[in-house]
Design a protein around this motif. Structure first.
Motif, PDB file in Angstrom:
ATOM      1  N   ASP A  13       0.835  -1.350  -0.083  1.00  0.00           N
ATOM      2  CA  ASP A  13       0.128   0.115  -0.157  1.00  0.00           C
ATOM      3  C   ASP A  13       0.881   1.236  -0.010  1.00  0.00           C
ATOM      4  O   ASP A  13       1.516   1.779   0.946  1.00  0.00           O
ATOM      5  N   MET A  14       1.104   1.780  -1.128  1.00  0.00           N
ATOM      6  CA  MET A  14       1.980   2.903  -1.457  1.00  0.00           C
ATOM      7  C   MET A  14       1.600   4.258  -0.339  1.00  0.00           C
ATOM      8  O   MET A  14       2.204   5.022   0.170  1.00  0.00           O
ATOM      9  N   LYS A  15       0.149   4.249  -0.314  1.00  0.00           N
ATOM     10  CA  LYS A  15      -0.160   5.305   0.451  1.00  0.00           C
ATOM     11  C   LYS A  15       0.298   5.159   2.094  1.00  0.00           C
ATOM     12  O   LYS A  15       0.725   6.321   2.531  1.00  0.00           O
ATOM     13  N   ALA A  16       0.252   4.183   2.545  1.00  0.00           N
ATOM     14  CA  ALA A  16       0.551   3.768   3.967  1.00  0.00           C
ATOM     15  C   ALA A  16       2.106   4.208   4.064  1.00  0.00           C
ATOM     16  O   ALA A  16       2.587   4.666   5.094  1.00  0.00           O
ATOM     17  N   TRP A  17       2.755   3.559   3.207  1.00  0.00           N
ATOM     18  CA  TRP A  17       4.306   3.788   3.040  1.00  0.00           C
ATOM     19  C   TRP A  17       4.521   5.249   3.088  1.00  0.00           C
ATOM     20  O   TRP A  17       5.595   5.847   3.840  1.00  0.00           O
ATOM     21  N   TYR A  18       4.184   5.999   2.114  1.00  0.00           N
ATOM     22  CA  TYR A  18       4.202   7.321   2.284  1.00  0.00           C
ATOM     23  C   TYR A  18       4.025   8.183   3.169  1.00  0.00           C
ATOM     24  O   TYR A  18       4.813   8.854   3.653  1.00  0.00           O
ATOM     25  N   ASP A  19       2.672   7.801   3.950  1.00  0.00           N
ATOM     26  CA  ASP A  19       2.313   8.444   5.099  1.00  0.00           C
ATOM     27  C   ASP A  19       3.499   8.167   6.242  1.00  0.00           C
ATOM     28  O   ASP A  19       3.799   9.004   6.887  1.00  0.00           O
ATOM     29  N   TYR A  20       3.793   6.806   6.197  1.00  0.00           N
ATOM     30  CA  TYR A  20       4.917   6.603   7.196  1.00  0.00           C
ATOM     31  C   TYR A  20       6.145   7.188   7.131  1.00  0.00           C
ATOM     32  O   TYR A  20       6.645   7.812   7.931  1.00  0.00           O
ATOM     33  N   VAL A  21       6.650   7.254   5.979  1.00  0.00           N
ATOM     34  CA  VAL A  21       8.103   7.711   5.572  1.00  0.00           C
ATOM     35  C   VAL A  21       8.082   9.340   5.678  1.00  0.00           C
ATOM     36  O   VAL A  21       9.118   9.748   6.308  1.00  0.00           O
ATOM     37  N   TYR A  22       7.026   9.892   5.447  1.00  0.00           N
ATOM     38  CA  TYR A  22       6.930  11.457   5.163  1.00  0.00           C
ATOM     39  C   TYR A  22       6.352  12.329   5.842  1.00  0.00           C
ATOM     40  O   TYR A  22       6.691  13.435   6.308  1.00  0.00           O
ATOM     41  N   ARG A  71       5.700  10.531  -5.272  1.00  0.00           N
ATOM     42  CA  ARG A  71       6.011  10.144  -6.392  1.00  0.00           C
ATOM     43  C   ARG A  71       7.700   9.801  -6.499  1.00  0.00           C
ATOM     44  O   ARG A  71       8.164   9.303  -7.370  1.00  0.00           O
ATOM     45  N   GLY A  72       8.214   9.946  -5.217  1.00  0.00           N
ATOM     46  CA  GLY A  72       9.526   9.756  -5.217  1.00  0.00           C
ATOM     47  C   GLY A  72      10.402  10.643  -6.040  1.00  0.00           C
ATOM     48  O   GLY A  72      11.688  10.278  -6.271  1.00  0.00           O
ATOM     49  N   ALA A  73      10.074  11.736  -6.378  1.00  0.00           N
ATOM     50  CA  ALA A  73      10.722  12.935  -6.914  1.00  0.00           C
ATOM     51  C   ALA A  73      11.394  13.796  -6.204  1.00  0.00           C
ATOM     52  O   ALA A  73      11.229  15.196  -6.273  1.00  0.00           O
ATOM     53  N   VAL A  74      11.978  13.204  -5.062  1.00  0.00           N
ATOM     54  CA  VAL A  74      12.476  14.432  -4.037  1.00  0.00           C
ATOM     55  C   VAL A  74      13.857  15.013  -4.677  1.00  0.00           C
ATOM     56  O   VAL A  74      14.365  14.655  -5.420  1.00  0.00           O
ATOM     57  N   ILE A  75      13.813  16.415  -4.123  1.00  0.00           N
ATOM     58  CA  ILE A  75      14.819  17.408  -4.463  1.00  0.00           C
ATOM     59  C   ILE A  75      15.751  17.470  -3.043  1.00  0.00           C
ATOM     60  O   ILE A  75      15.615  18.291  -2.158  1.00  0.00           O
TER      61      ILE A  75
END
Lengths: 93, 419
Positions: A33-42, B403-407
Protein backbone atom coordinates in the motif's frame (compact mmCIF):
# COMPACT_ATOMS: atom_id res chain seq x y z
CA UNK A 1 17.15 21.25 28.79
CA UNK A 2 17.65 18.38 31.24
CA UNK A 3 16.19 14.99 30.40
CA UNK A 4 15.50 12.77 33.44
CA UNK A 5 16.79 9.41 32.21
CA UNK A 6 14.93 6.67 34.14
CA UNK A 7 18.26 4.84 34.55
CA UNK A 8 20.77 7.68 35.18
CA UNK A 9 18.65 10.55 36.54
CA UNK A 10 18.53 14.11 35.14
CA UNK A 11 21.23 14.60 32.50
CA UNK A 12 22.21 17.38 30.13
CA UNK A 13 20.73 17.52 26.64
CA UNK A 14 24.24 17.12 25.16
CA UNK A 15 24.29 13.45 26.28
CA UNK A 16 21.22 12.56 24.23
CA UNK A 17 20.52 11.95 20.54
CA UNK A 18 17.16 12.85 19.09
CA UNK A 19 15.42 10.22 17.02
CA UNK A 20 12.17 11.92 16.13
CA UNK A 21 8.45 11.31 16.31
CA UNK A 22 7.53 8.19 18.35
CA UNK A 23 3.95 7.98 17.12
CA UNK A 24 4.82 6.68 13.67
CA UNK A 25 3.75 3.08 13.08
CA UNK A 26 5.59 1.14 10.41
CA UNK A 27 3.26 -0.64 7.97
CA UNK A 28 3.47 -4.38 7.65
CA UNK A 29 6.74 -4.97 5.71
CA UNK A 30 4.82 -7.11 3.24
CA UNK A 31 2.37 -4.29 2.55
CA UNK A 32 2.31 -2.86 -0.98
CA UNK A 33 0.00 0.00 0.00
CA UNK A 34 2.02 2.96 -1.31
CA UNK A 35 -0.20 5.51 0.47
CA UNK A 36 0.53 3.85 3.82
CA UNK A 37 4.29 3.79 3.15
CA UNK A 38 4.27 7.40 1.97
CA UNK A 39 2.41 8.44 5.10
CA UNK A 40 4.83 6.53 7.33
CA UNK A 41 8.02 7.76 5.67
CA UNK A 42 7.16 11.41 5.03
CA UNK A 43 4.19 12.68 7.03
CA UNK A 44 4.38 13.95 10.61
CA UNK A 45 1.80 15.45 12.97
CA UNK A 46 4.42 18.05 14.06
CA UNK A 47 2.30 19.32 17.00
CA UNK A 48 2.80 22.58 18.84
CA UNK A 49 2.43 21.30 22.39
CA UNK A 50 3.08 17.82 23.82
CA UNK A 51 5.13 15.71 21.38
CA UNK A 52 5.85 12.03 21.87
CA UNK A 53 9.40 11.43 20.64
CA UNK A 54 12.37 9.03 20.79
CA UNK A 55 15.66 10.00 22.38
CA UNK A 56 18.69 7.80 23.02
CA UNK A 57 20.92 8.41 26.02
CA UNK A 58 23.85 7.88 23.65
CA UNK A 59 26.40 9.61 25.91
CA UNK A 60 25.29 7.62 28.98
CA UNK A 61 23.50 4.32 29.52
CA UNK A 62 22.59 4.10 25.80
CA UNK A 63 18.96 3.31 26.60
CA UNK A 64 16.33 4.28 24.05
CA UNK A 65 13.68 6.48 25.63
CA UNK A 66 10.21 7.72 24.83
CA UNK A 67 9.93 11.32 26.00
CA UNK A 68 6.80 13.46 25.98
CA UNK A 69 7.99 17.05 25.64
CA UNK A 70 6.15 20.32 25.04
CA UNK A 71 7.47 21.80 21.79
CA UNK A 72 6.29 25.28 22.81
CA UNK A 73 8.13 25.41 26.17
CA UNK A 74 10.63 22.48 25.96
CA UNK A 75 9.17 21.22 29.26
CA UNK A 76 9.64 17.45 29.70
CA UNK A 77 6.28 15.93 30.65
CA UNK A 78 7.22 12.25 30.95
CA UNK A 79 10.08 9.85 30.24
CA UNK A 80 9.96 6.06 29.89
CA UNK A 81 12.09 3.31 28.34
CA UNK A 82 11.19 2.70 24.70
CA UNK A 83 11.28 -1.04 25.44
CA UNK A 84 8.02 -1.23 27.38
CA UNK A 85 9.20 -4.27 29.36
CA UNK A 86 11.94 -2.21 31.05
CA UNK A 87 9.43 0.09 32.69
CA UNK A 88 8.55 -2.39 35.47
CA UNK A 89 10.82 -3.90 38.14
CA UNK A 90 10.06 -7.45 36.94
CA UNK A 91 10.83 -6.49 33.38
CA UNK A 92 14.29 -5.22 34.35
CA UNK A 93 15.20 -8.52 36.06
CA UNK B 1 9.96 61.76 -8.49
CA UNK B 2 10.56 58.53 -6.59
CA UNK B 3 9.13 58.56 -3.07
CA UNK B 4 12.60 58.04 -1.63
CA UNK B 5 15.39 59.94 -3.41
CA UNK B 6 18.15 62.47 -2.69
CA UNK B 7 15.74 65.20 -3.78
CA UNK B 8 12.90 64.01 -1.51
CA UNK B 9 15.39 63.75 1.35
CA UNK B 10 16.38 67.39 0.80
CA UNK B 11 12.77 68.56 0.39
CA UNK B 12 11.67 66.83 3.59
CA UNK B 13 14.72 68.08 5.46
CA UNK B 14 13.73 71.65 4.58
CA UNK B 15 10.16 71.07 5.81
CA UNK B 16 11.34 69.57 9.11
CA UNK B 17 10.68 65.94 8.11
CA UNK B 18 6.97 66.37 8.89
CA UNK B 19 5.62 65.26 5.50
CA UNK B 20 6.92 61.69 5.22
CA UNK B 21 4.08 59.24 4.69
CA UNK B 22 4.02 56.06 6.79
CA UNK B 23 5.67 53.24 4.83
CA UNK B 24 2.40 51.31 4.88
CA UNK B 25 -1.17 52.10 5.94
CA UNK B 26 -2.91 50.40 8.87
CA UNK B 27 -6.21 49.51 7.17
CA UNK B 28 -9.19 47.77 8.74
CA UNK B 29 -9.78 44.40 7.06
CA UNK B 30 -12.46 44.49 4.36
CA UNK B 31 -15.12 41.70 4.36
CA UNK B 32 -13.64 40.16 1.21
CA UNK B 33 -10.63 40.20 -1.11
CA UNK B 34 -9.54 38.47 -4.30
CA UNK B 35 -6.58 36.93 -2.51
CA UNK B 36 -5.71 36.57 1.17
CA UNK B 37 -2.09 35.86 2.06
CA UNK B 38 -1.67 34.36 5.52
CA UNK B 39 1.71 35.40 6.90
CA UNK B 40 3.28 38.86 6.67
CA UNK B 41 6.87 37.74 6.52
CA UNK B 42 9.27 38.23 3.62
CA UNK B 43 7.65 35.59 1.43
CA UNK B 44 4.07 36.73 2.07
CA UNK B 45 4.90 40.38 1.43
CA UNK B 46 6.93 39.58 -1.69
CA UNK B 47 4.03 37.47 -2.96
CA UNK B 48 1.61 40.36 -2.43
CA UNK B 49 3.95 42.74 -4.24
CA UNK B 50 4.42 40.50 -7.29
CA UNK B 51 0.68 39.71 -7.42
CA UNK B 52 -0.01 43.43 -7.69
CA UNK B 53 2.89 44.35 -9.94
CA UNK B 54 3.17 41.37 -12.31
CA UNK B 55 -0.45 40.24 -12.44
CA UNK B 56 -2.47 43.37 -11.64
CA UNK B 57 -4.19 41.67 -8.69
CA UNK B 58 -4.31 44.46 -6.12
CA UNK B 59 -7.39 43.51 -4.07
CA UNK B 60 -5.14 41.54 -1.72
CA UNK B 61 -4.82 41.32 2.07
CA UNK B 62 -1.72 40.16 3.91
CA UNK B 63 -2.66 38.91 7.39
CA UNK B 64 0.11 38.94 9.99
CA UNK B 65 -0.50 37.62 13.49
CA UNK B 66 2.18 39.80 15.11
CA UNK B 67 3.90 42.88 13.80
CA UNK B 68 5.44 43.01 10.38
CA UNK B 69 8.89 41.42 10.29
CA UNK B 70 8.55 39.67 13.68
CA UNK B 71 9.17 36.17 12.33
CA UNK B 72 12.04 34.63 10.42
CA UNK B 73 12.51 37.63 8.08
CA UNK B 74 13.89 39.48 11.12
CA UNK B 75 15.71 36.48 12.61
CA UNK B 76 17.97 35.13 9.86
CA UNK B 77 21.68 35.68 9.25
CA UNK B 78 20.95 37.69 6.05
CA UNK B 79 22.89 35.50 3.60
CA UNK B 80 21.96 35.45 -0.09
CA UNK B 81 23.54 32.76 -2.28
CA UNK B 82 22.80 30.18 -4.96
CA UNK B 83 25.66 27.70 -4.51
CA UNK B 84 23.56 24.58 -4.98
CA UNK B 85 24.22 21.25 -6.66
CA UNK B 86 20.92 20.06 -8.15
CA UNK B 87 19.61 21.69 -11.35
CA UNK B 88 16.17 22.51 -9.85
CA UNK B 89 17.79 24.35 -6.94
CA UNK B 90 20.39 26.15 -9.08
CA UNK B 91 17.69 27.41 -11.43
CA UNK B 92 15.45 28.63 -8.61
CA UNK B 93 18.08 30.27 -6.41
CA UNK B 94 19.99 31.80 -9.30
CA UNK B 95 16.76 33.42 -10.46
CA UNK B 96 16.44 34.74 -6.91
CA UNK B 97 19.97 36.22 -6.93
CA UNK B 98 19.14 37.98 -10.21
CA UNK B 99 16.04 39.53 -8.61
CA UNK B 100 18.16 40.55 -5.60
CA UNK B 101 20.59 42.35 -7.90
CA UNK B 102 17.90 44.85 -8.90
CA UNK B 103 15.75 44.79 -5.76
CA UNK B 104 16.69 48.15 -4.23
CA UNK B 105 15.88 49.91 -7.52
CA UNK B 106 12.73 47.91 -8.09
CA UNK B 107 11.33 48.66 -4.62
CA UNK B 108 12.81 52.19 -4.35
CA UNK B 109 14.02 50.99 -0.97
CA UNK B 110 17.63 50.33 -0.04
CA UNK B 111 17.80 46.66 0.97
CA UNK B 112 21.58 47.03 1.23
CA UNK B 113 22.26 44.00 -0.97
CA UNK B 114 26.02 43.60 -0.85
CA UNK B 115 27.56 41.04 -3.20
CA UNK B 116 30.56 40.38 -1.02
CA UNK B 117 30.77 36.67 -1.92
CA UNK B 118 30.44 33.49 0.07
CA UNK B 119 33.41 31.20 0.69
CA UNK B 120 32.82 27.55 1.70
CA UNK B 121 35.99 26.21 3.33
CA UNK B 122 36.91 22.61 2.50
CA UNK B 123 38.93 20.59 5.01
CA UNK B 124 39.69 17.30 3.30
CA UNK B 125 40.46 16.16 -0.24
CA UNK B 126 37.07 14.41 -0.37
CA UNK B 127 35.27 17.58 0.66
CA UNK B 128 37.31 19.56 -1.89
CA UNK B 129 36.17 17.14 -4.61
CA UNK B 130 32.57 17.56 -3.50
CA UNK B 131 32.81 21.35 -3.50
CA UNK B 132 34.53 21.47 -6.90
CA UNK B 133 31.78 19.26 -8.28
CA UNK B 134 29.23 21.69 -6.86
CA UNK B 135 31.13 24.65 -8.33
CA UNK B 136 31.10 22.95 -11.74
CA UNK B 137 27.36 22.32 -11.42
CA UNK B 138 26.84 26.01 -10.57
CA UNK B 139 28.85 27.16 -13.60
CA UNK B 140 27.01 24.65 -15.78
CA UNK B 141 23.69 26.09 -14.59
CA UNK B 142 24.71 29.64 -15.47
CA UNK B 143 25.93 30.64 -12.01
CA UNK B 144 29.38 31.48 -10.70
CA UNK B 145 31.65 29.18 -8.72
CA UNK B 146 35.39 29.70 -8.25
CA UNK B 147 37.84 27.36 -6.55
CA UNK B 148 40.36 29.11 -4.25
CA UNK B 149 43.64 27.60 -3.04
CA UNK B 150 44.77 28.16 0.58
CA UNK B 151 47.15 30.90 -0.67
CA UNK B 152 44.28 32.71 -2.38
CA UNK B 153 42.14 32.30 0.75
CA UNK B 154 44.94 33.79 2.87
CA UNK B 155 44.90 36.90 0.67
CA UNK B 156 41.11 37.19 0.58
CA UNK B 157 40.28 36.36 4.22
CA UNK B 158 43.37 36.95 6.38
CA UNK B 159 41.67 35.84 9.63
CA UNK B 160 41.14 32.19 8.68
CA UNK B 161 43.35 29.67 10.48
CA UNK B 162 45.22 28.10 7.55
CA UNK B 163 47.96 26.48 9.61
CA UNK B 164 48.73 22.80 9.07
CA UNK B 165 48.19 22.21 12.80
CA UNK B 166 44.56 23.41 12.69
CA UNK B 167 42.07 20.84 13.97
CA UNK B 168 40.51 20.83 10.48
CA UNK B 169 43.24 22.06 8.09
CA UNK B 170 41.90 24.06 5.14
CA UNK B 171 42.67 22.52 1.72
CA UNK B 172 40.78 25.13 -0.34
CA UNK B 173 37.43 26.78 -0.70
CA UNK B 174 34.52 27.30 -3.07
CA UNK B 175 33.74 30.97 -3.67
CA UNK B 176 30.50 32.29 -5.13
CA UNK B 177 31.38 35.92 -5.88
CA UNK B 178 27.78 37.04 -6.62
CA UNK B 179 26.51 35.84 -3.24
CA UNK B 180 26.36 38.24 -0.32
CA UNK B 181 24.18 39.71 2.39
CA UNK B 182 21.18 42.05 2.58
CA UNK B 183 19.53 44.05 5.31
CA UNK B 184 16.76 41.64 6.31
CA UNK B 185 14.34 44.13 7.94
CA UNK B 186 14.61 46.41 4.93
CA UNK B 187 13.48 43.56 2.70
CA UNK B 188 10.26 43.21 4.71
CA UNK B 189 9.72 46.97 4.89
CA UNK B 190 10.59 47.52 1.22
CA UNK B 191 8.20 44.85 -0.06
CA UNK B 192 5.53 46.03 2.40
CA UNK B 193 5.73 49.64 1.25
CA UNK B 194 5.84 48.71 -2.44
CA UNK B 195 2.82 46.38 -2.05
CA UNK B 196 0.94 48.98 0.01
CA UNK B 197 1.47 51.67 -2.64
CA UNK B 198 -0.03 49.29 -5.24
CA UNK B 199 -3.17 48.91 -3.11
CA UNK B 200 -2.46 45.80 -1.00
CA UNK B 201 -3.88 45.89 2.56
CA UNK B 202 -1.30 44.83 5.14
CA UNK B 203 -3.17 43.88 8.30
CA UNK B 204 -1.03 43.36 11.38
CA UNK B 205 -2.09 41.80 14.70
CA UNK B 206 -4.55 39.63 12.82
CA UNK B 207 -4.13 35.96 13.64
CA UNK B 208 -5.94 33.41 11.50
CA UNK B 209 -8.01 31.16 13.78
CA UNK B 210 -9.75 28.99 11.22
CA UNK B 211 -10.81 28.55 7.61
CA UNK B 212 -14.19 29.21 6.03
CA UNK B 213 -15.22 26.36 3.75
CA UNK B 214 -17.88 25.55 1.23
CA UNK B 215 -17.72 21.79 0.97
CA UNK B 216 -14.03 21.07 0.51
CA UNK B 217 -13.24 24.49 -0.91
CA UNK B 218 -11.56 27.18 1.19
CA UNK B 219 -13.47 30.44 0.78
CA UNK B 220 -11.84 32.60 3.46
CA UNK B 221 -10.57 32.71 7.01
CA UNK B 222 -11.77 33.52 10.49
CA UNK B 223 -9.34 35.71 12.35
CA UNK B 224 -8.90 37.67 15.55
CA UNK B 225 -10.19 40.62 13.48
CA UNK B 226 -13.26 38.87 12.12
CA UNK B 227 -14.23 36.83 9.07
CA UNK B 228 -12.51 37.68 5.81
CA UNK B 229 -13.50 36.02 2.57
CA UNK B 230 -11.45 35.41 -0.57
CA UNK B 231 -11.58 33.25 -3.66
CA UNK B 232 -7.96 32.29 -3.09
CA UNK B 233 -6.21 31.83 0.26
CA UNK B 234 -2.41 31.61 0.14
CA UNK B 235 -0.37 30.38 3.10
CA UNK B 236 3.24 31.47 3.71
CA UNK B 237 3.78 30.91 7.42
CA UNK B 238 7.16 29.09 7.55
CA UNK B 239 7.59 27.34 10.92
CA UNK B 240 3.87 27.55 11.68
CA UNK B 241 2.83 25.61 8.55
CA UNK B 242 1.65 22.49 10.39
CA UNK B 243 -0.25 24.63 12.92
CA UNK B 244 -2.11 26.59 10.24
CA UNK B 245 -2.84 23.51 8.11
CA UNK B 246 -4.27 21.81 11.19
CA UNK B 247 -6.88 24.62 11.29
CA UNK B 248 -7.94 23.40 7.84
CA UNK B 249 -8.18 19.80 9.04
CA UNK B 250 -4.82 18.61 7.66
CA UNK B 251 -3.31 16.66 10.56
CA UNK B 252 -0.26 15.16 8.88
CA UNK B 253 2.15 16.90 6.54
CA UNK B 254 5.80 16.38 5.38
CA UNK B 255 7.15 19.15 7.63
CA UNK B 256 8.80 19.23 11.05
CA UNK B 257 9.33 22.51 12.92
CA UNK B 258 12.81 22.90 14.38
CA UNK B 259 14.60 25.70 16.19
CA UNK B 260 17.65 27.39 14.64
CA UNK B 261 19.74 29.79 16.69
CA UNK B 262 21.66 32.83 15.47
CA UNK B 263 24.17 35.11 17.14
CA UNK B 264 25.77 38.51 16.89
CA UNK B 265 28.96 39.68 18.59
CA UNK B 266 29.91 43.12 19.83
CA UNK B 267 31.00 45.51 17.07
CA UNK B 268 34.60 45.43 15.90
CA UNK B 269 36.54 47.24 13.19
CA UNK B 270 36.28 45.86 9.63
CA UNK B 271 37.53 42.28 9.88
CA UNK B 272 35.62 40.15 7.40
CA UNK B 273 34.46 41.36 3.98
CA UNK B 274 32.76 38.20 2.74
CA UNK B 275 30.59 35.41 4.11
CA UNK B 276 32.63 32.40 5.25
CA UNK B 277 31.36 28.93 6.09
CA UNK B 278 33.18 26.22 8.02
CA UNK B 279 33.19 22.78 6.43
CA UNK B 280 34.53 20.92 9.47
CA UNK B 281 31.14 21.37 11.11
CA UNK B 282 28.38 23.76 10.20
CA UNK B 283 28.94 27.47 10.69
CA UNK B 284 28.40 30.58 8.58
CA UNK B 285 29.63 34.02 9.49
CA UNK B 286 29.69 37.55 8.10
CA UNK B 287 30.28 41.03 9.47
CA UNK B 288 27.41 43.49 9.50
CA UNK B 289 27.78 47.13 8.49
CA UNK B 290 27.55 48.02 12.18
CA UNK B 291 30.61 45.85 12.82
CA UNK B 292 29.08 42.91 14.66
CA UNK B 293 29.95 39.40 13.54
CA UNK B 294 26.69 37.70 12.55
CA UNK B 295 26.81 33.92 12.65
CA UNK B 296 24.88 30.72 13.10
CA UNK B 297 25.29 26.96 12.89
CA UNK B 298 23.17 23.84 12.91
CA UNK B 299 19.66 23.27 14.12
CA UNK B 300 19.33 22.31 17.77
CA UNK B 301 18.01 19.08 16.31
CA UNK B 302 14.65 18.45 17.98
CA UNK B 303 11.09 19.56 17.17
CA UNK B 304 10.41 23.01 18.60
CA UNK B 305 8.11 26.00 18.24
CA UNK B 306 9.83 27.89 21.07
CA UNK B 307 11.91 30.50 19.13
CA UNK B 308 14.75 29.83 21.54
CA UNK B 309 17.34 27.07 21.75
CA UNK B 310 19.61 25.38 24.24
CA UNK B 311 23.22 25.76 25.35
CA UNK B 312 24.96 22.66 23.86
CA UNK B 313 24.44 24.05 20.36
CA UNK B 314 25.72 27.49 21.47
CA UNK B 315 28.92 25.85 22.71
CA UNK B 316 29.32 23.90 19.48
CA UNK B 317 28.88 27.01 17.32
CA UNK B 318 31.37 29.03 19.39
CA UNK B 319 33.88 26.16 19.21
CA UNK B 320 33.64 26.05 15.43
CA UNK B 321 33.92 29.82 15.17
CA UNK B 322 37.13 29.87 17.21
CA UNK B 323 38.54 26.91 15.24
CA UNK B 324 38.02 28.87 12.03
CA UNK B 325 38.94 32.36 13.26
CA UNK B 326 41.17 32.06 16.39
CA UNK B 327 41.42 35.87 16.64
CA UNK B 328 37.76 36.21 17.68
CA UNK B 329 38.10 33.99 20.77
CA UNK B 330 37.88 36.89 23.21
CA UNK B 331 34.99 38.73 21.56
CA UNK B 332 31.87 39.10 23.62
CA UNK B 333 28.54 37.84 22.41
CA UNK B 334 25.98 40.60 22.14
CA UNK B 335 22.75 38.77 21.39
CA UNK B 336 21.41 35.34 20.50
CA UNK B 337 17.95 34.30 19.40
CA UNK B 338 16.05 31.48 17.75
CA UNK B 339 13.61 31.05 14.89
CA UNK B 340 11.26 28.23 13.98
CA UNK B 341 12.19 26.50 10.72
CA UNK B 342 9.78 24.59 8.50
CA UNK B 343 12.03 21.62 7.80
CA UNK B 344 10.75 19.65 4.83
CA UNK B 345 11.49 15.97 4.28
CA UNK B 346 14.02 16.51 1.49
CA UNK B 347 15.42 19.92 2.45
CA UNK B 348 13.70 21.71 -0.45
CA UNK B 349 10.67 24.00 -0.39
CA UNK B 350 7.08 23.42 -1.45
CA UNK B 351 5.44 26.14 -3.61
CA UNK B 352 2.21 24.85 -4.97
CA UNK B 353 -1.51 25.08 -5.54
CA UNK B 354 -3.45 23.11 -2.92
CA UNK B 355 -3.52 20.87 -0.94
CA UNK B 356 -7.21 21.89 -0.63
CA UNK B 357 -9.27 23.61 -3.37
CA UNK B 358 -8.95 27.40 -2.99
CA UNK B 359 -5.70 27.04 -1.06
CA UNK B 360 -2.12 27.82 -2.15
CA UNK B 361 0.87 26.81 -0.12
CA UNK B 362 4.43 28.11 0.23
CA UNK B 363 6.51 26.33 2.88
CA UNK B 364 9.37 23.93 3.63
CA UNK B 365 12.11 26.55 3.46
CA UNK B 366 14.23 24.77 6.05
CA UNK B 367 16.79 27.37 7.02
CA UNK B 368 17.30 28.82 3.56
CA UNK B 369 14.23 30.98 3.18
CA UNK B 370 15.72 34.45 3.31
CA UNK B 371 17.78 34.28 0.11
CA UNK B 372 14.75 32.83 -1.68
CA UNK B 373 12.41 35.70 -0.75
CA UNK B 374 12.20 37.40 -4.20
CA UNK B 375 11.99 34.19 -6.27
CA UNK B 376 9.57 32.64 -3.80
CA UNK B 377 7.26 35.66 -3.93
CA UNK B 378 7.57 35.88 -7.71
CA UNK B 379 6.80 32.22 -8.40
CA UNK B 380 4.13 31.93 -5.69
CA UNK B 381 2.32 34.99 -7.09
CA UNK B 382 2.51 33.40 -10.55
CA UNK B 383 1.05 30.15 -9.18
CA UNK B 384 -1.80 32.00 -7.44
CA UNK B 385 -2.61 34.23 -10.41
CA UNK B 386 -2.44 31.60 -13.15
CA UNK B 387 -3.36 28.44 -11.19
CA UNK B 388 -0.25 26.76 -12.54
CA UNK B 389 3.39 26.90 -11.45
CA UNK B 390 6.09 29.05 -13.04
CA UNK B 391 8.94 27.05 -14.60
CA UNK B 392 11.20 27.78 -11.61
CA UNK B 393 8.82 26.38 -8.98
CA UNK B 394 7.30 23.57 -11.05
CA UNK B 395 9.56 20.89 -9.46
CA UNK B 396 8.76 22.06 -5.89
CA UNK B 397 5.44 20.27 -5.59
CA UNK B 398 3.89 18.60 -2.56
CA UNK B 399 3.26 15.40 -4.52
CA UNK B 400 6.98 14.86 -5.18
CA UNK B 401 7.36 12.88 -1.96
CA UNK B 402 4.68 10.42 -2.96
CA UNK B 403 6.10 10.16 -6.48
CA UNK B 404 9.65 9.63 -5.27
CA UNK B 405 10.80 12.80 -7.07
CA UNK B 406 12.46 14.38 -4.05
CA UNK B 407 14.99 17.21 -4.42
CA UNK B 408 17.44 16.21 -1.72
CA UNK B 409 20.59 18.41 -1.94
CA UNK B 410 22.35 16.60 0.88
CA UNK B 411 21.07 13.12 0.13
CA UNK B 412 20.15 12.42 3.75
CA UNK B 413 16.55 11.31 3.26
CA UNK B 414 13.44 12.09 5.29
CA UNK B 415 15.30 13.11 8.47
CA UNK B 416 14.61 16.84 8.79
CA UNK B 417 17.20 17.54 11.50
CA UNK B 418 19.96 16.61 9.02
CA UNK B 419 18.94 18.95 6.16
Amino acid sequence: MLIPCPHCGPRDLAEFSYQGDATRVRPDPASTDMKAWYDYVYNRPNPSGPHREYWQHSGGCRAHLVVVRDTLSHEIISVAFAHAGLNTAEGRQ
Amino acid sequence: MAEYSALSLLKNALSGNKDWKPAWRKPEPKPSYDVIIVGGGGHGLATAYYLAKEHGITNVAVLEKGWLGSGNIGRNTTIVRSNYLLPESIRFYDFSVRLWENLSHELNYNVMFSQRGILNLAHSPAQADEYIRRGNAMCHGGGDGVWLTPEEIARKVPGVDLSASARFPVVGGLLQPRAGTARHDAVAWGYARAADRLGVDIIENCEVTGFLREGDTIIGVTSTRGEIRARKVAIAVAGSTSRVLRLAGIERFPIESHVLQAFVSESIKPYLDCVVTFGGGHLYMSQSDKGGLVFGGDLDGYNSYAQRGNLPLVEEVMGEMVAMFPAVARLRLLRSWGGVMDMSMDGSPIITKGPLPGMYLNCGWCYGGFKATPASGFSFAWTIAKDEPHAINAPFTLSRFERGAVIDEKGVGPTPKLH
